[in-house]
Design a protein around this motif. Structure first.
Motif, PDB file in Angstrom:
ATOM      1  N   UNK A  39       0.826  -1.202   0.000  1.00 37.86           N
ATOM      2  CA  UNK A  39       0.000   0.000   0.000  1.00 37.86           C
ATOM      3  C   UNK A  39       0.863   1.255   0.000  1.00 37.86           C
ATOM      4  N   UNK A  40       1.936   1.238   0.778  1.00 36.68           N
ATOM      5  CA  UNK A  40       2.846   2.383   0.809  1.00 36.68           C
ATOM      6  C   UNK A  40       3.526   2.571  -0.544  1.00 36.68           C
ATOM      7  N   UNK A  41       3.852   1.457  -1.194  1.00 40.47           N
ATOM      8  CA  UNK A  41       4.490   1.530  -2.508  1.00 40.47           C
ATOM      9  C   UNK A  41       3.585   2.250  -3.504  1.00 40.47           C
ATOM     10  N   UNK A  42       2.308   1.879  -3.519  1.00 39.97           N
ATOM     11  CA  UNK A  42       1.378   2.521  -4.445  1.00 39.97           C
ATOM     12  C   UNK A  42       1.231   4.006  -4.141  1.00 39.97           C
ATOM     13  N   UNK A  43       1.192   4.331  -2.861  1.00 40.82           N
ATOM     14  CA  UNK A  43       1.055   5.742  -2.477  1.00 40.82           C
ATOM     15  C   UNK A  43       2.293   6.538  -2.877  1.00 40.82           C
ATOM     16  N   UNK A  44       3.474   5.993  -2.571  1.00 37.00           N
ATOM     17  CA  UNK A  44       4.719   6.699  -2.864  1.00 37.00           C
ATOM     18  C   UNK A  44       4.937   6.837  -4.364  1.00 37.00           C
ATOM     19  N   UNK A  45       4.653   5.744  -5.107  1.00 39.98           N
ATOM     20  CA  UNK A  45       4.890   5.757  -6.553  1.00 39.98           C
ATOM     21  C   UNK A  45       4.063   6.829  -7.249  1.00 39.98           C
ATOM     22  N   UNK A  46       2.881   7.090  -6.720  1.00 39.90           N
ATOM     23  CA  UNK A  46       2.015   8.100  -7.330  1.00 39.90           C
ATOM     24  C   UNK A  46       2.616   9.497  -7.257  1.00 39.90           C
ATOM     25  N   UNK A  47       3.540   9.716  -6.318  1.00 39.09           N
ATOM     26  CA  UNK A  47       4.152  11.029  -6.136  1.00 39.09           C
ATOM     27  C   UNK A  47       5.597  11.090  -6.616  1.00 39.09           C
ATOM     28  N   UNK A  48       6.136   9.974  -7.111  1.00 39.41           N
ATOM     29  CA  UNK A  48       7.565   9.902  -7.421  1.00 39.41           C
ATOM     30  C   UNK A  48       7.977  10.901  -8.494  1.00 39.41           C
ATOM     31  N   UNK A  49       7.185  11.022  -9.561  1.00 34.31           N
ATOM     32  CA  UNK A  49       7.583  11.883 -10.676  1.00 34.31           C
ATOM     33  C   UNK A  49       7.671  13.340 -10.232  1.00 34.31           C
ATOM     34  N   UNK A  50       6.700  13.801  -9.470  1.00 32.06           N
ATOM     35  CA  UNK A  50       6.699  15.214  -9.084  1.00 32.06           C
ATOM     36  C   UNK A  50       7.694  15.521  -7.975  1.00 32.06           C
ATOM     37  N   UNK A  51       8.065  14.513  -7.148  1.00 37.49           N
ATOM     38  CA  UNK A  51       8.997  14.776  -6.044  1.00 37.49           C
ATOM     39  C   UNK A  51       9.743  13.489  -5.680  1.00 37.49           C
ATOM     40  N   UNK A  52      10.712  13.086  -6.509  1.00 37.76           N
ATOM     41  CA  UNK A  52      11.400  11.817  -6.266  1.00 37.76           C
ATOM     42  C   UNK A  52      12.182  11.792  -4.962  1.00 37.76           C
ATOM     43  N   UNK A  53      12.707  12.950  -4.541  1.00 37.74           N
ATOM     44  CA  UNK A  53      13.482  12.987  -3.299  1.00 37.74           C
ATOM     45  C   UNK A  53      12.644  12.625  -2.088  1.00 37.74           C
ATOM     46  N   UNK A  54      11.475  13.244  -1.983  1.00 37.84           N
ATOM     47  CA  UNK A  54      10.586  12.947  -0.865  1.00 37.84           C
ATOM     48  C   UNK A  54      10.102  11.508  -0.920  1.00 37.84           C
ATOM     49  N   UNK A  55       9.812  11.027  -2.122  1.00 38.88           N
ATOM     50  CA  UNK A  55       9.367   9.637  -2.272  1.00 38.88           C
ATOM     51  C   UNK A  55      10.427   8.677  -1.756  1.00 38.88           C
ATOM     52  N   UNK A  56      11.692   8.935  -2.091  1.00 39.70           N
ATOM     53  CA  UNK A  56      12.772   8.084  -1.603  1.00 39.70           C
ATOM     54  C   UNK A  56      12.898   8.120  -0.097  1.00 39.70           C
ATOM     55  N   UNK A  57      12.766   9.318   0.483  1.00 38.35           N
ATOM     56  CA  UNK A  57      12.851   9.455   1.939  1.00 38.35           C
ATOM     57  C   UNK A  57      11.724   8.683   2.624  1.00 38.35           C
ATOM     58  N   UNK A  58      10.525   8.757   2.048  1.00 39.13           N
ATOM     59  CA  UNK A  58       9.393   8.044   2.640  1.00 39.13           C
ATOM     60  C   UNK A  58       9.607   6.535   2.575  1.00 39.13           C
ATOM     61  N   UNK A  59      10.160   6.063   1.461  1.00 43.00           N
ATOM     62  CA  UNK A  59      10.454   4.638   1.344  1.00 43.00           C
ATOM     63  C   UNK A  59      11.441   4.172   2.393  1.00 43.00           C
ATOM     64  N   UNK A  60      12.480   4.954   2.625  1.00 41.67           N
ATOM     65  CA  UNK A  60      13.468   4.616   3.654  1.00 41.67           C
ATOM     66  C   UNK A  60      12.814   4.574   5.033  1.00 41.67           C
TER      67      UNK A  60
END
Length: 282
Positions: free
Chosen positions: A19-40
Motif C-alpha cells: 500500500x505504501x508503494x502505491x502511495x509513494x509511486x504516485x508522487x515519485x515523478x513530481x517529487x522523487x526525493x521525498x518519495x525516496x525518503x518516505x520509502x526509507x
C-alpha cells in the motif's frame, strides 16, 4: 503463538508495504526525493518493529571508522544497544557499534544491485580493517522493475546478483548479505565447505525464492519474514542474547524454503582483502 499467527503478522507487514508503494509511486515523478525518503522511513519503521527492541535504528548518514575512513551515505543503520543516545541524531555513525546497514529502494532495478554490491564490499572491508568487525549489509525494496512474471523476475535477479558479486567482491565476507523485495521474495547469502560435494575450497551462493515461485508464495513465507529471520540468525552468531528470538522465528517456519542453481555457485580458493578467515554464513 502459532506458526500461522506469526506468519500472519508478516503478511500484514507485506500488505502495508504494498500500500505504501502505491502511495509513494504516485508522487515519485513530481517529487522523487521525498518519495525516496518516505520509502526509507517505511523500512526503518519495519525494522524498529521486528528487530530486537534494544537495537537502535536510524536513517541517513555515513559510517565513520576510528581511523578516519567514512563510507558513502547509507539509508538505514542498525546500531548496538551501547550506542550513545547523544550521537543518535548525528549523521556520522560510529563504526564500532554498527550492526547492520540497509540500502532502501522503492522500485528495485539492476543498477541498484550493482551499486549496493560494490558499496557493501567497500564498507564491510573498511569496517573490518579499522575494527576487526563484521557487519550485515542488505538491500531492501518495496517492489521491482523486472517484469510481471514472478518466476522470470526472480531468475533475472538471481543472475544479476551473481554477476554483480563477481564484478565487485573479492572476499566472501564482503558479499551483500541479502536482498528483500517485499512483493516478490528474499535472497540470502550462504557459504558451504564440503569437499565431497563441491570439491576443494568453499562455495557461496544466494538462496532465493522457491523454484516454482508465484506471487502467492509471499503469503506462505513472506519475504519480509524470511529477511528478518535471516538477519536475526546472523546477528545471534555474534550476539548470543538474540539466539532465543532467532530460534523462535526459525522454528515458526519464517525462514522458509529457498532455491538456487549450480550456475550461480561461486568457488573461493584465494581471498582478496585484509583477512584470510571466512565467517561462514550457512
Amino acid at each position: 503463538m502459532s506458526q500461522s499467527e506469526l506468519t500472519s503478522y508478516f503478511q500484514q507487514a507485506t500488505m502495508e508495504m504494498q500500500l505504501e508503494y502505491e502511495r509513494i509511486r504516485a508522487r515519485t515523478i513530481e517529487d522523487p526525493g521525498t518519495a525516496g525518503d518516505e520509502g526509507e522511513e517505511n523500512w526503518a519503521n519495519l525494522l524498529r518493529k521486528w528487530l530486537p527492541g534494544d537495537i537502535q535504528i536510524t536513517t541517513k548518514g555515513r559510517v565513520l571508522c576510528a581511523d578516519g575512513t567514512a563510507t558513502n551515505q547509507v539509508d538505514v543503520v542498525a546500531l548496538s544497544p551501547l550506542y550513545p543516545h547523544g550521537m543518535l541524531g548525528k549523521k556520522m555513525h560510529l563504526a564500532s557499534e554498527v550492526l547492520a546497514v540497509f540500502e532502501c529502494k522503492t522500485t528495485l532495478r539492476g543498477s541498484h544491485i550493482d551499486q549496493t554490491m560494490e558499496s557493501a564490499s567497500r564498507t564491510k572491508e573498511a569496517i573490518y580493517r579499522a575494527h576487526r568487525k563484521e557487519i550485515l549489509y542488505g538491500l531492501v525494496a518495496h517492489s521491482h522493475s523486472f517484469g510481471e512474471d514472478a518466476v522470470k523476475a526472480a531468475e533475472k535477479i538471481s543472475r544479476k546478483i551473481t554477476s554483480s558479486g563477481l564484478a565487485h567482491v573479492e572476499h566472501p565476507n564482503n558479499l551483500l548479505d541479502f536482498i528483500c523485495v517485499a512483493d516478490l521474495g528474499s535472497w540470502v547469502a550462504r557459504a558451504e565447505m564440503d569437499e565431497d560435494y563441491y570439491g576443494p575450497g568453499m562455495v557461496t551462493y544466494y538462496s532465493g525464492p522457491p523454484a516454482r515461485h508465484s506471487r502467492f508464495d509471499v503469503n506462505r513465507t513472506p519475504p519480509i519474514g524470511r529477511m528478518i529471520t535471516y538477519a536475526l540468525r546472523r546477528l545471534s552468531h555474534h550476539y548470543p542474547k538474540y539466539q532465543g528470538l532467532s530460534g523462535y522465528f526459525g522454528m515458526a517456519g519464517l525462514e522458509g524454503g529457498g532455491s538456487w542453481s549450480s550456475e550461480h555457485l561461486r568457488r573461493w580458493e584465494d581471498f582478496g582483502g585484509t583477512r584470510d578467515h571466512v565467517s561462514l554464513f550457512t
